[in-house]
Design a protein around this motif. Sequence first.
Motif, short mmCIF file in Angstrom:
data_model
loop_
_atom_site.label_atom_id
_atom_site.label_comp_id
_atom_site.label_asym_id
_atom_site.label_seq_id
_atom_site.Cartn_x
_atom_site.Cartn_y
_atom_site.Cartn_z
N ILE A 9 -41.79 -15.45 -2.88
CA ILE A 9 -40.87 -14.42 -2.38
C ILE A 9 -39.98 -15.09 -1.33
O ILE A 9 -40.47 -15.58 -0.31
CB ILE A 9 -41.63 -13.24 -1.76
N ASN A 10 -38.69 -15.13 -1.60
CA ASN A 10 -37.75 -15.74 -0.66
C ASN A 10 -37.57 -14.86 0.58
O ASN A 10 -37.43 -13.64 0.47
CB ASN A 10 -36.40 -15.98 -1.33
N LEU A 11 -37.54 -15.51 1.72
CA LEU A 11 -37.24 -14.85 3.00
C LEU A 11 -35.95 -15.48 3.51
O LEU A 11 -36.00 -16.52 4.18
CB LEU A 11 -38.38 -15.06 4.00
N LYS A 22 -45.39 -6.38 5.90
CA LYS A 22 -46.64 -5.60 5.82
C LYS A 22 -46.80 -4.96 4.45
O LYS A 22 -47.90 -4.97 3.87
CB LYS A 22 -46.66 -4.52 6.92
N ASP A 23 -45.74 -4.40 3.91
CA ASP A 23 -45.82 -3.77 2.59
C ASP A 23 -46.18 -4.79 1.50
O ASP A 23 -47.00 -4.51 0.62
CB ASP A 23 -44.48 -3.11 2.24
N ASP A 59 -46.56 -3.50 -8.30
CA ASP A 59 -46.43 -3.00 -6.93
C ASP A 59 -45.18 -3.58 -6.26
O ASP A 59 -44.48 -2.88 -5.52
CB ASP A 59 -47.68 -3.34 -6.12
N LEU A 60 -44.93 -4.87 -6.47
CA LEU A 60 -43.74 -5.50 -5.87
C LEU A 60 -42.46 -4.89 -6.42
O LEU A 60 -41.47 -4.69 -5.69
CB LEU A 60 -43.76 -7.01 -6.11
N GLN A 61 -42.47 -4.58 -7.70
CA GLN A 61 -41.29 -3.96 -8.30
C GLN A 61 -41.05 -2.56 -7.72
O GLN A 61 -39.91 -2.16 -7.47
CB GLN A 61 -41.45 -3.90 -9.82
N LYS A 62 -42.14 -1.82 -7.48
CA LYS A 62 -42.01 -0.51 -6.85
C LYS A 62 -41.40 -0.62 -5.45
O LYS A 62 -40.63 0.24 -5.02
CB LYS A 62 -43.37 0.18 -6.75
N GLY A 64 -39.32 -2.83 -4.56
CA GLY A 64 -37.98 -3.43 -4.64
C GLY A 64 -37.94 -4.86 -4.14
O GLY A 64 -36.89 -5.34 -3.69
N VAL A 65 -39.06 -5.57 -4.23
CA VAL A 65 -39.15 -6.95 -3.75
C VAL A 65 -38.78 -7.91 -4.87
O VAL A 65 -39.36 -7.87 -5.96
CB VAL A 65 -40.57 -7.26 -3.25
#
Length: 487
Positions: A9-11, A22-23, A59-62, A64-65
């Motif tokens: 996951i890019n930051l 946290k999410d 869960d990540l798609q929900k 929006g990640v």
Amino acid sequence: MRDYYTIKINLPGGIVSPGYLKDILTAAWESGVRKVRFGARQQLLMTVHYEVVRFLEKDLQKLGVSYELNSETYPNIISSYCGEEVFRTGQWLGANEYHSVLDSFDYQPLLKVNISDSNQSFTPFFTGNLNFVSSPEPHFWYLYIRSKQSNNLFRWPELIYTNEIGRLAKIAEDCMLNEGCQNLETLYDAVKKQTDYISIPATQELELPAFTLPYYEGFNRYESRTWLGLYRRDELFSVEFLIDLCLLCLKTRVGEICATPWKSLIIKGIEDIHRNTWSSILGKHNINVRHAANELAWQTEDHTEDGTILKDYLVRYVEKNDTRTFGLCFGIQTRAKSEVFGSVLIRKRPLFQIAQLSLFSVYDLYFTENFNPNSRKHILFQKGLFKIHLPWQLERLCRQYNTRKTSENTDAFFIEKEEIKNASPATLTAHQCPNCMTIYHPEYGDTLNNIPPKTAFEALPETYCCPTCGTEKNELEEIQFPTAVLI
């Protein structure tokens, strides 16, 4: 079927809000992920078992990640924002300018993009393909281009305005990847045909600071607040600890968490009234925050157990022998074509390779030009070392660096003597080790190596080495001094 998958996951810029992180971590925890790491390009990395990876993806798609599964298609934009305010540079560049640059990217880059303050050395300047470096002119940036899989850098002829960086980067990337523009002239012409942008001529060369790596761990004061640096020896952070950290950030109104290229975290803006609460969180999760400075100066590749084990092996040797490593940083490369940041580079390679089968491993030891980790030129120091020989050769290289720095920084001084008329002092030639300063003089020979007196340096065998530190004959340097010193 593989047992584990890697989620990246890019930051962007190494910046993440505590609520967003946290999410993500809560979703990871529910999928059985107990530890995560942060990559060299300031991204979040998770190793997930194949049986639950689809649930975590859902869960990540929900949430929006945006993420990648076993892929490196979209490299993260990295920036020196993690050190802004913490390591003061006194330049015009601040939080607002960093966020303006990052907000100007309305797409996911396929090329590596670096955003750097020219007055710092905590984060690398030229590990990207598009490297934007702040100029002395407020709100304008140098641009250095590096083609993929190349070490050749060329400078854009103009300084780019802050709000134009994202748009220009997108056009330049398209020209480099889709139109085959791989040199400055063709790329500059192609970009100019497509767009106009705010810029001014780049009339002076970029001046970068000498490299220093500040101590970036533990509680440290700046202005009226405190920042906290977190480093883990194995590069793994407990998900449970990070969730507690995010909750504490939200409770104490800390708005951002920063990942660094050294795979650590920095939390800025801790108020004095909350300092004890932060200490309690570290105690609850048994987090140590006072590792030796020489241990913090190492960078390994992402997802490399071999690199982490080798780092630990070498760091223990450095600590045991009290080797001075100040001013150096070290990179360990265990995979071909990977990239690490360091003024000293250790490359692992197979001694023999049959098809895809690698047999035995050896290490090549390099250092960068002038020991500047931002240099793209690597100079070979030793080749084909077995692991058991690597620590000693690394110490030799550190000694060479320290000797060089001493000779560069020592001020010459002279003592006036009475003039002696008609004196014409003769000089003699000897050879000196550049690492430990031991002198070989033919008048005395070398009793430790069974070399008798009156043996000329040229007559020494090619296998001759310095009796003190083992430096090879061809590295000894010729020196001149008066015969009076022998009297």
